[in-house]
Design an enzyme around this catalytic site. Structure first.
Site, PDB file in Angstrom:
ATOM      1  N   GLU B  29       5.503  -0.240   1.407  1.00 34.27           N
ATOM      2  CA  GLU B  29       6.263   1.010   1.366  1.00 34.27           C
ATOM      3  C   GLU B  29       7.470   0.901   2.304  1.00 34.27           C
ATOM      4  O   GLU B  29       7.303   0.599   3.484  1.00 34.27           O
ATOM      5  CB  GLU B  29       5.360   2.178   1.777  1.00 34.27           C
ATOM      6  N   LEU B  58       3.962   4.710  -3.404  1.00 34.04           N
ATOM      7  CA  LEU B  58       3.129   5.067  -2.254  1.00 34.04           C
ATOM      8  C   LEU B  58       1.638   4.928  -2.574  1.00 34.04           C
ATOM      9  O   LEU B  58       0.981   5.912  -2.916  1.00 34.04           O
ATOM     10  CB  LEU B  58       3.469   6.508  -1.858  1.00 34.04           C
ATOM     11  N   GLU B  60      -1.447   2.320  -1.051  1.00 33.60           N
ATOM     12  CA  GLU B  60      -1.868   1.117  -0.332  1.00 33.60           C
ATOM     13  C   GLU B  60      -2.850   0.285  -1.144  1.00 33.60           C
ATOM     14  O   GLU B  60      -2.803  -0.950  -1.110  1.00 33.60           O
ATOM     15  CB  GLU B  60      -2.498   1.484   1.012  1.00 33.60           C
ATOM     16  N   GLN B  82       2.027   0.561   6.147  1.00 31.48           N
ATOM     17  CA  GLN B  82       3.008   1.175   7.041  1.00 31.48           C
ATOM     18  C   GLN B  82       2.411   1.476   8.419  1.00 31.48           C
ATOM     19  O   GLN B  82       3.105   1.364   9.424  1.00 31.48           O
ATOM     20  CB  GLN B  82       3.557   2.437   6.390  1.00 31.48           C
ATOM     21  N   PHE B  83       1.139   1.837   8.422  1.00 32.65           N
ATOM     22  CA  PHE B  83       0.425   2.016   9.682  1.00 32.65           C
ATOM     23  C   PHE B  83      -1.023   1.573   9.493  1.00 32.65           C
ATOM     24  O   PHE B  83      -1.569   1.664   8.381  1.00 32.65           O
ATOM     25  CB  PHE B  83       0.481   3.477  10.151  1.00 32.65           C
ATOM     26  N   PHE B  88      -6.930   1.736   5.356  1.00 33.74           N
ATOM     27  CA  PHE B  88      -8.253   2.076   4.814  1.00 33.74           C
ATOM     28  C   PHE B  88      -8.179   2.537   3.361  1.00 33.74           C
ATOM     29  O   PHE B  88      -9.153   2.443   2.636  1.00 33.74           O
ATOM     30  CB  PHE B  88      -8.913   3.133   5.696  1.00 33.74           C
ATOM     31  N   HIS B 129      -1.740   6.993  13.151  1.00 39.57           N
ATOM     32  CA  HIS B 129      -0.671   6.029  13.379  1.00 39.57           C
ATOM     33  C   HIS B 129      -0.954   5.172  14.614  1.00 39.57           C
ATOM     34  O   HIS B 129      -0.072   4.474  15.079  1.00 39.57           O
ATOM     35  CB  HIS B 129       0.670   6.748  13.581  1.00 39.57           C
TER      36      HIS B 129
HETATM   37  C1  LIG Z   1      -1.792   7.128   2.927  1.00 36.98           C
HETATM   38  C2  LIG Z   1      -0.481   7.123   3.627  1.00 36.98           C
HETATM   39  N1  LIG Z   1       0.339   6.093   3.439  1.00 36.98           N
HETATM   40  C3  LIG Z   1       1.528   6.045   4.077  1.00 36.98           C
HETATM   41  C4  LIG Z   1       1.915   7.064   4.899  1.00 36.98           C
HETATM   42  C5  LIG Z   1       3.275   6.992   5.612  1.00 36.98           C
HETATM   43  N2  LIG Z   1       4.155   8.012   5.046  1.00 36.98           N
HETATM   44  C6  LIG Z   1       4.312   9.212   5.622  1.00 36.98           C
HETATM   45  S1  LIG Z   1       5.239  10.242   4.702  1.00 36.98           S
HETATM   46  C7  LIG Z   1       5.487   9.084   3.522  1.00 36.98           C
HETATM   47  C8  LIG Z   1       6.284   9.433   2.310  1.00 36.98           C
HETATM   48  C9  LIG Z   1       5.745  10.644   1.620  1.00 36.98           C
HETATM   49  O1  LIG Z   1       6.524  10.980   0.511  1.00 36.98           O
HETATM   50  P1  LIG Z   1       6.248  12.295  -0.310  1.00 36.98           P
HETATM   51  O2  LIG Z   1       4.817  12.323  -0.735  1.00 36.98           O
HETATM   52  O3  LIG Z   1       7.250  12.361  -1.381  1.00 36.98           O
HETATM   53  O4  LIG Z   1       6.424  13.467   0.735  1.00 36.98           O
HETATM   54  P2  LIG Z   1       7.751  13.915   1.504  1.00 36.98           P
HETATM   55  O5  LIG Z   1       7.790  13.155   2.790  1.00 36.98           O
HETATM   56  O6  LIG Z   1       8.903  13.629   0.638  1.00 36.98           O
HETATM   57  O7  LIG Z   1       7.562  15.355   1.760  1.00 36.98           O
HETATM   58  C10 LIG Z   1       4.843   7.895   3.858  1.00 36.98           C
HETATM   59  C11 LIG Z   1       4.868   6.663   3.059  1.00 36.98           C
HETATM   60  C12 LIG Z   1       1.029   8.119   5.082  1.00 36.98           C
HETATM   61  N3  LIG Z   1       1.303   9.164   5.885  1.00 36.98           N
HETATM   62  N4  LIG Z   1      -0.163   8.132   4.416  1.00 36.98           N
END
Ligand SMILES: Cc1ncc(C[n+]2csc(CCOP(=O)(O)OP(=O)(O)O)c2C)c(N)n1
Ligand SMILES: Cc1ncc(C[n+]2csc(CCOP(=O)(O)OP(=O)(O)O)c2C)c(N)n1
Ligand SMILES: [Mg+2]
Ligand SMILES: [Mg+2]
Lengths: 374, 326, 326, 374
Positions: B29, B58, B60, B82-83, B88, B129
């Protein structure tokens, strides 16, 4: 700023060519060479007989729990037939007919159900994956395989099988989404056999078809009669060609039925009636195909008898192979890493010492300053 | 020689590998245009194109799951979660396939890939994180689990991981990403996976650590020398599967006293395994109980209190003094 | 008193709880009409209806994930993963939410639920059907991790787990499901989670085990007494998080010699934690290195060779004799 | 046995009422009491101002990394407005306006971004969930909450928010499948803000809309202008009513845009142009709503000035609350289990001894026979 309907751009189709009585819709009948038709029948029959023998062997305690594929021979076979040898085949666990078509030694299949990894040691040069136990997880590596075809710009296609139950897993969804985003040559076949162990199809999902799940990814899809080898070949040819031509992933729902128990550990009487099963017995893909070939004069009692004999011989030989297969009790240490780690080597030595008596240097290996063994 | 941060060093290792081998792919990601949320993959998409450094949707599980398929076709995916806390989502693929395919198919399919992820706490991040799940992965036979502690060994170990025929889980201590610079040689170098290092030689007590807490442990060693007249040997494990049992026991047999330091929670953590290895091989050399200075058996708190939770030099000093005076 | 198998005893515990508390739900794949693939939930749907004993679609993450939501509304879900190997599909919910909600919301939402699954090898099952992941769950703070070893304690512990205000991972050793019967009292009983038991008193050496290998360990103790004149004390941990450190240390201080036995792989397994606890509290009582008789650090082989892989009485005897003679 | 198209039974709709210039489609205009309209505006404005202050505080180092919600205030607010107090609200992390509407103390929000669990200690009696960090995982517990409404036969509804990126997760798929299989009162709102950090919507999925993912589960769905409070209220009222009436789960795609950076740790310049953002600035939900209210004579400079003052005061107070919030350094031990285990108590003692000097009995706690401390 009105309130208006959004038109869906994707199409769903239904396909059925050879009905349960062996009648064929001639307009749709696919062109298949006579020799191929006979070979297809041969493999379908062989699959049926091997499946039956496995069931028998399980009852005799000669293999472990067995998951039969009776009645589901047509779909994997139709796809295997339409594939090229270099194409990739990713099964779930009821796709024996495809393995047979693609030339797997039958003995390997027995070894798998007999509980040895050799059963999933895919023969070199065969672009197949072994049976996959965690439901729907295969969809994701199938997607990766198809992606590789695109990245490598070769023209191989990946055909993946998953069950009706498997479509409920997140893995199925994520794989389909990736497949459409990267537009890869993946053909995903959902074998809807109406049951996931005891869960009927009606409780697996609320969508009237599995095919329409394709709409979520902006794809067309097809429902086919999965017990009709002609529909299977037609759908396989079309979808594989589209995938090969760069038109992206394809989703096919093949309607079939799990005639038998889920596995030999399962008792379907707990959750379904004989009446539900009965009509499906009449839809048997093997009988239907036989009728079709007899009508076409490609099959008669004599040919069939010969086939049965040859098949019996081949299966007997496979069983001999299986029953003589030498289990190496230490092999499970060998394939953890390319080179065995010192730690594993020490554990292997520990096990050997236990089974075969201590090796000369064992008593000193502990390394504590004072060592006194009895 | 250039002075690099760990982020730069890791980036360099990937760039080198991608230039050498067209089968090396980077995927995850935001790894492409954005260069990763920590910029570890910065510039790789620009240099090698969007088919070599791939932004994924998005998911994993799909990142790991599709990477498995790519390995069957000869690719070497370097996947990024990403973290740590989101690894998991893909756990069933790592547990169920990545580490098993070699054994399952008797070597026919082997899943060589590198599973990279930022690791641990200390950067004032949100929940999920700041996890330290190395014991969880180390318990899974078939994986190798690596944790660098500085720019130079990070670059060498990542190269080794990329060249490895086995799947490697590669934890990047995010607290160290930009914490300091180190001379990194111009020529690529490797380090053997499974071998630790003596980070500081000493004779009175053995302090065993890895990743970000190695720094706290080294600080503690200085303080122990300066203020307590204790000469601590500090071991940097670098890998927790395999674990360098020989290095550990050699030092312990010299000092007879041990403190293990890691930021993951204590219960069933890697520290316990270190103790078990010492007891198996060097029990009679032990002159004091082995203390574990670790994260507590709680959720790591949201960032306002994480410093209280994390092991620091002071905690290591206290435990070491008690161990030496035992 | 009735003589029950473990399957029957577990079924009884659930039936009792469902009759007492309408908030108790049973959910999972095939738990309803089919009564579970091991028949542990047999008859519960018939007795309590399809809204209390619920067949779910095939998705472990959703089973755990939706169960979380049900707890917020006052339900107490007893979820079943069909096999240990498929619990990982839901790992992100168990790691990321089930064990965290209480802390995250300072007690406002608490996720009390029981996560049941058949555990371990020994029944000639397919790949992914024989895993022993207790260390993986024990390392996750916020969960309690329980492993019964017989019908009676299974029924009592499952009741305790259901009554627990905290989430409990409940591993059911499938090799023991129908291995033997035991008297189970008519009245429901409980056992404190986190406490082990002396399964056999002895004075020469402490054998520590739990779940199915407790049986092999007890067999070994008999053989040790009969053939080697060694009087082994056998501890049954019953819970690996929390772990009964006091019970362990009390016994170790008496015997000075220890063998730990479990079927999970050795590296970073619960055995290491047991060793660490002993070293922390009772180092000076130890008269010999602590041996770990465990599954090897490999994938458990397909069933034709699993017996070779699993700990058995013979392996325990050998390790114990060596420990005693050290 | 023909080859024929399968008709899809589910419908997709598009809804837009108030355009970006404040013009309203009167036929579709929802009935909202004047007082409510003013309150809605007040909450939208308060959300905007709090969001701006958070950003500023982040820059001043007074809170941690911050994820702004600017430009996405209308959708959560529209749904919160249409919900009853007892209904359940399950956010992702950009739904501040709904929290404000539902009466959360603003200080809690600051404490969350300030790194303390108190920020997600949902106030007693409020049927909300805290911010959810693992993307899309909230869909599943939302489904469980809605299921409980059905099992308890009360008539509460659960409204859940997820991002465009979140729809790629398996959790989203599994939750939707469960929701339709059990026909629960769940309203799932996809806030399509066109970005998931650096991944544009076009690379997140190949389906032309997110709404059509509903077809996979046999559901109808709607795309709405998520920057138009009137569309949001209308869609919210309809979908919540349907869910409450037993018509099962509802899926709404709300089109909006992430005007700001993903979080303050993010630099959108790396991946998108100013030109892409510019047109979306004109679609600001707040300005549009203001125009609408001014046209309706429900808002003038004076009222607005008063509002701004009151809001500033409330936010100032929240900041004071936040900055005076007392962190308990040991609290992280307290909420692991209902009763602290002896093991945790020992670790707590260990930490206390380190921070505050050894407690009297510490030196004996080790239990080894000879203990000698310096
Ligand atoms: C399972 C998971 N993977 C990765 C992340 C890291 N992360 C945080 S926000 C984000 C993007 C989210 O996009 P979206 O669902 O469109 O929400 P928005 O931020 O646009 O509101 C990512 C990859 C996370 N929080 N949870
Ligand atoms: C992830 C996972 N969960 C549970 C199981 C146990 N299990 C094996 S087969 C099966 C049902 C599969 O149904 P379906 O996908 O329809 O395939 P079919 O058996 O009908 O061919 C289940 C639940 C599994 N193998 N993997
Ligand atoms: Mg099925
Ligand atoms: Mg988004």
């Amino acid at each position: 700023m009105p309130r208006e309907a959004i038109e869906l751009t994707n199409k769903l189709e239904n396909l059925s060519i050879l009905d349960q009585d062996g009648n064929v819709d001639e307009a749709l009948e696919p062109k298949i060479a006579d020799a191929d038709l006979r070979k297809l029948y041969n493999v379908m029959l062989k699959t049926r007989r091997l499946d039956e023998r496995c069931l028998m062997m399980q009852r005799q305690g000669r293999i472990g729990t067995y998951g039969p594929c009776k009645g589901q021979e047509a779909t994997p076979l139709g796809f295997a037939y339409a594939m090229q040898a270099e194409d990739w085949f990713v099964p779930s666990y009821r796709e024996l007919s495809a393995y047979v078509w693609r030339g797997w030694p039958l003995g390997k299949y027995l070894v798998w159900w007999g509980g040895n990894e050799y059963g999933s040691a895919v023969p070199e040069g065969v672009n197949d994956l072994p049976i996959c136990v965690p439901i729907a997880s295969q969809c994701q590596y199938a997607m990766g395989i198809a992606w590789a075809s695109k990245l490598r710009q070769d023209d191989t296609v990946c055909v993946c099988f998953v069950g009706d139950g498997g479509t409920s897993q997140g893995d199925f969804h994520e794989a389909m989404n990736f497949a459409t985003v990267y537009n890869v040559p993946l053909v995903m076949v959902v074998q809807n056999n109406h049951w996931a162990i005891s869960l009927p199809r009606s409780k697996q999902t609320a969508s009237p078809t599995f095919a329409q799940k394709a709409i979520a990814y902006g794809m067309d899809a097809m429902v086919i009669d999965g017990n009709d080898i002609l529909s299977c070949v037609t759908a396989a040819r079309e979808s594989i060609k589209k995938a090969r031509d760069g038109q992206g992933p394809q989703l096919i729902e093949a309607t079939t039925y799990r005639i038998m128990m889920h596995t030999t550990a399962d008792d379907p009487k707990k959750y379904r009636s004989e009446e539900e099963v009965a009509p499906w017995l009449k839809k048997d893909p093997l009988i239907r195909f036989e009728t079709y070939l007899r009508n076409k004069k490609l099959l008669d009692d004599k040919i069939q008898k010969l086939m049965e004999e040859e098949i019996k011989k081949e299966i007997d030989e496979a069983i001999v192979f299986y029953e003589n297969y030498k289990h190496d009790p230490y092999e499970f240490f060998e394939h953890m890493y390319q080179e065995m780690t010192p730690e594993l080597a020490a554990q292997l030595a520990e096990l050997k010492a236990y089974r075969e008596g201590p090796a000369p240097e064992v008593s000193a290996s502990n390394g504590n300053p004072q060592v006194s063994h009895a | 020689m250039a002075e690099l941060t760990m982020v730069q060093a890791l980036n360099l290792a990937m760039r080198e590998a991608m230039a050498e081998d067209p089968n090396v792919l980077v995927m995850g990601e935001d790894v492409g245009k954005d260069g990763g949320v920590f910029r570890v993959t910065d510039g790789l998409q620009e240099e090698f194109g969007p088919d070599r450094c791939i932004d994924t949707p998005l998911a994993e599980a799909a990142i790991a799951g599709t990477a498995i398929g790519l390995t069957f076709r000869g690719f070497k995916p370097l996947i990024e979660f990403q973290f740590d806390g989101f690894s998991f989502q893909a756990f069933h693929h790592v547990e169920g396939h990545v580490r098993r395919f070699r054994n399952r198919t008797r070597g026919r399919y082997t899943c060589p890939m590198v599973i990279r992820m930022p690791y641990g706490g200390g950067i004032r991040a949100l929940e999920h994180h700041s996890e330290a799940p190395e014991a969880t992965y180390a318990h899974l036979a078939g994986l190798k689990v690596v944790l660098p502690s500085g720019p130079r060994n990070a670059r060498a170990l990542l190269r080794s991981a990329i060249l490895s025929p086995d799947p490697v889980v590669f934890f990047e201590p995010k607290a160290l990403y930009r914490a300091f610079r180190e001379e990194v040689p111009d020529e690529p170098e490797t380090l053997p996976i499974g071998k630790g290092q003596v980070a500081r030689a000493g004779k009175d007590v053995t302090l065993i650590s890895y990743a970000a807490t190695l720094r706290a442990t080294l600080d503690a060693a200085e303080e122990l020398a300066d203020e307590h007249d204790i000469d601590a040997e500090v071991l940097d494990l670098l890998s927790v599967s395999p674990i360098d049992e020989d290095l550990i026991n050699e030092s312990v047999r010299k000092t007879g006293r041990v403190v293990v330091v890691h930021e993951a929670p204590r219960h069933c953590g890697v520290g316990a395994e270190v103790v078990a290895r010492i007891v198996e091989k060097s029990l009679l050399y032990l002159e004091a109980p082995i203390r574990r200075v670790t994260g507590y058996d709680t959720i790591i708190p949201f960032f306002a209190n994480e410093k209280t939770w994390l092991p620091d030099a002071g905690k290591v000093v206290q435990a070491t003094v008690e161990t030496v005076n035992f």
